[in-house]
Design an enzyme around this catalytic site. Structure first.
Site, PDB file in Angstrom:
ATOM      1  CB  CYS A 384      -0.896   0.125   1.286  1.00  0.00           C
ATOM      2  SG  CYS A 384      -2.344   1.110   1.147  1.00  0.00           S
ATOM      3  CG  HIS A 511      -3.437  -3.717   2.752  1.00  0.00           C
ATOM      4  ND1 HIS A 511      -2.492  -3.367   3.705  1.00  0.00           N
ATOM      5  CD2 HIS A 511      -4.106  -2.831   2.272  1.00  0.00           C
ATOM      6  CE1 HIS A 511      -2.525  -1.981   3.843  1.00  0.00           C
ATOM      7  NE2 HIS A 511      -3.498  -1.348   3.065  1.00  0.00           N
ATOM      8  CD  GLU A 513      -1.000  -6.535   4.802  1.00  0.00           C
ATOM      9  OE1 GLU A 513      -1.304  -5.459   5.287  1.00  0.00           O
ATOM     10  OE2 GLU A 513      -0.611  -6.746   3.546  1.00  0.00           O
TER      11      GLU A 513
END
Length: 548
Positions: A384, A511, A513
């Site tokens: 990001c 993102h 993750e």
């Protein structure tokens, strides 16, 4: 009929209710049941999207674009299911809904009250996730601590819901602190007794008590708690600190926790298959014993609270375990990085990662980190904001655009290589208005495609700014590879550097993750860690293979 499990907490917050709930979810899923989870937060914010990470840790984003509490990240990682906006609601959201209905005249002139209107709205949230998912079991964690004034309406709603659902269809698990008093050399049960007394005074008798402690809570102590709290002796479980949160499911299973839950709910216990999870934890402990450590430096802004980067840290750990390596993660405050100390602060880094964030504080330090990674050929992953600082650094130092920056930080800069998204320009409200949730991305870069093994992927987003298309050609001509694009080619989703220029340098506007799982690491994190291991071990990254 869907069974409902409610998890409450006693004595203090941050006990690990979420891990207890997620662990039970994993155990029930291993027995073949469809499990869904939700978090009820008593605070007045409509969602955590505008709250500082220093207060509540990271804001987790669901596939359908809901900004939620970080516990939903634990839920997803443990039960390996994508949750939805129905999986997190707050007092603020409940009141917002009721006030909107009252303004529309839905209550026909009646007085709107906590009982029955607020409690009915809360119960409706319990039912909504049941109806939407058709789950066999819904596990709901109540945030905060029993006795908190803001949680009273939720407890009352749970009491009513249990009565309406009937015996055998719901149960309550109370997670309580059993502190160890060093001077007395013993754990103390009185705080738990008082916590259960408070819960019972509100009309709820817990079915199970889970004792959280940093010391073992032996059978005699559990028997004492059962006696004074009017709970069956076989329904008090010990959950002392484990080496890792991923050890908690088996720690509870070894005491028969999930079997007892099935028995209370009238569910067939079935045969449990925890083989995949056990293989992960075995690899995790094996890799943690290795003396050679791959060092990852995470250059962020909220470094005083690691929970602010919880999903990033977990995704890195998942990836390290995948390759059977010990990965050490150090948080570096970007605000403290300067040209004079950046080399010292990032010395020994086998990989550098810049995560997401908002605001100008620490941005120049993050740009310095991206510069060091690019120039010294240290594997780099930008997430990001990490993409935006990487683009700004490249524009300044390679593409001939001195002072290039984002209009978020420098509105009047000469080279605004990062700018507000067009559909964000007329938005004034801050809550829930960013580009949120999963969006498609065409993968065109070599490193990115190698990581994903697909031409089209979906990752979750949370941002307002993007690469400014006015400078896209200039950046590409200077050597930056636009490696991921929205299907209409309008938005830059990923960038990278060619392998003949840098061993591994990739950044994503998304993102990734948020979708990492213990047994299935996020692709970009997995390959970033692979490249970092290769740098540490002095080999080609393709020689780093998954641990068998």
């Amino acid at each position: 009929m869907t069974k409902h499990i409610f998890v409450t907490g006693g004595v203090v917050s941050s006990l690990g209710k979420g891990i207890t709930a997620a662990s039970l979810g994993r155990l029930l899923k291993a027995r073949g049941y469809k499990v869904m989870m939700q978090k009820a937060d008593p605070y007045l914010n409509v969602d955590p999207g505008t709250m500082s990470p220093f207060q509540h840790g990271e804001v987790f984003v669901t596939e359908d674009g809901k900004e939620t509490d970080l516990d939903l990240g634990h839920y997803e990682r443990f039960i390996d299911e994508n949750l939805t906006r129905a999986s997190n609601f707050t007092t603020g959201l409940i009141y917002q809904s009721l006030i909107s209905r009252e303004r529309a005249g839905d209550f026909l002139g009646g007085t709107v009250q906590v009982i029955p209107h607020v409690t009915n709205e809360i119960k409706g949230r319990f039912l909504r996730i049941e109806e939407q998912t058709q789950a066999d079991v819904v596990i709901t964690e109540l945030g905060g601590t029993i006795g908190d004034i803001e949680g009273q309406s939720f407890v009352e709603a749970i009491r009513q819901f249990r009565k309406e659902k009937g015996a055998g269809n719901t149960l309550v698990i109370h997670v309580s602190l059993v502190p160890y008093i060093a001077a007395a050399h013993e754990v103390k049960t009185k705080p738990t007794q008082h916590s259960v007394k408070e819960l019972r005074s509100m009309g709820i008798q817990p079915d199970f008590i889970v004792c959280r402690s940093d010391h073992e809570v032996d059978a005699s102590i559990r028997a004492k708690i059962a006696h004074f709290c009017d709970v069956d002796e076989g329904c008090v479980f010990e959950n002392s600190d484990c080496p890792s949160i991923y050890d908690v499911p088996q720690h509870l299973a070894s005491q028969g926790f999930d079997v007892k839950v099935c028995e209370k709910l009238g569910l067939d216990p079935r045969t449990s298959d925890m083989s995949e999870w056990d293989a992960f934890t075995d690899r995790m402990h094996s890799s943690n014993k290795r003396t050679d450590v791959t060092e990852i430096k995470v250059v962020g802004k909220y470094t005083q609270l690691p929970d602010a980067y919880l999903s990033v840290i977990e995704a890195l750990h998942h990836s390290g375990v995948y390759y059977g390596r010990h990965v050490n993660i150090t948080l570096v405050d970007g605000e403290e990085l300067t040209e004079s100390n950046v080399d010292e602060a990032l010395a020994g880094a086998d990989g550098i990662l810049v995560p997401g964030g908002f605001g100008s504080r620490g941005v120049e330090g993050k740009i310095l980190a991206a510069h060091k990674a690019r120039v010294e050929k240290v594997p780099y992953l930008g997430v990001c904001l990490g993409l935006q600082v990487a683009v700004s650094e490249f524009a300044r130092n390679v593409a001939g655009m001195p002072g290039a920056n984002s209009t978020e930080f420098a509105p009047d800069c000469e080279y605004p290589v990062i700018d507000l998204m067009p559909d964000q320009k007329d938005i004034d409200d801050k809550g829930g208005t960013m580009r949120l949730g999963a969006y498609p991305c065409k993968v065109v870069g070599e490193l990115s495609r190698e990581a994903y093994g697909a031409d089209l992927v979906y990752e979750r987003h949370r941002h307002r700014y993007e690469v400014n298309n006015a400078f896209r050609k200039q950046l590409q001509d200077a050597g930056l590879v636009i490696s991921g694009l929205s299907p209409d080619d309008r938005l830059v989703e990923m960038v990278e550097l060619p392998e003949d220029v840098h061993p591994w340098f990739v950044a994503s506007q998304a993102h990734p993750e948020f979708k990492s799982r213990p047994t299935k690491p996020a692709p970009l994190f997995r390959e970033f860690v692979r490249a970092s291991i290769a740098r540490h071990e002095g080999c080609d990254r393709h020689q780093v293979v998954p641990e068998d």
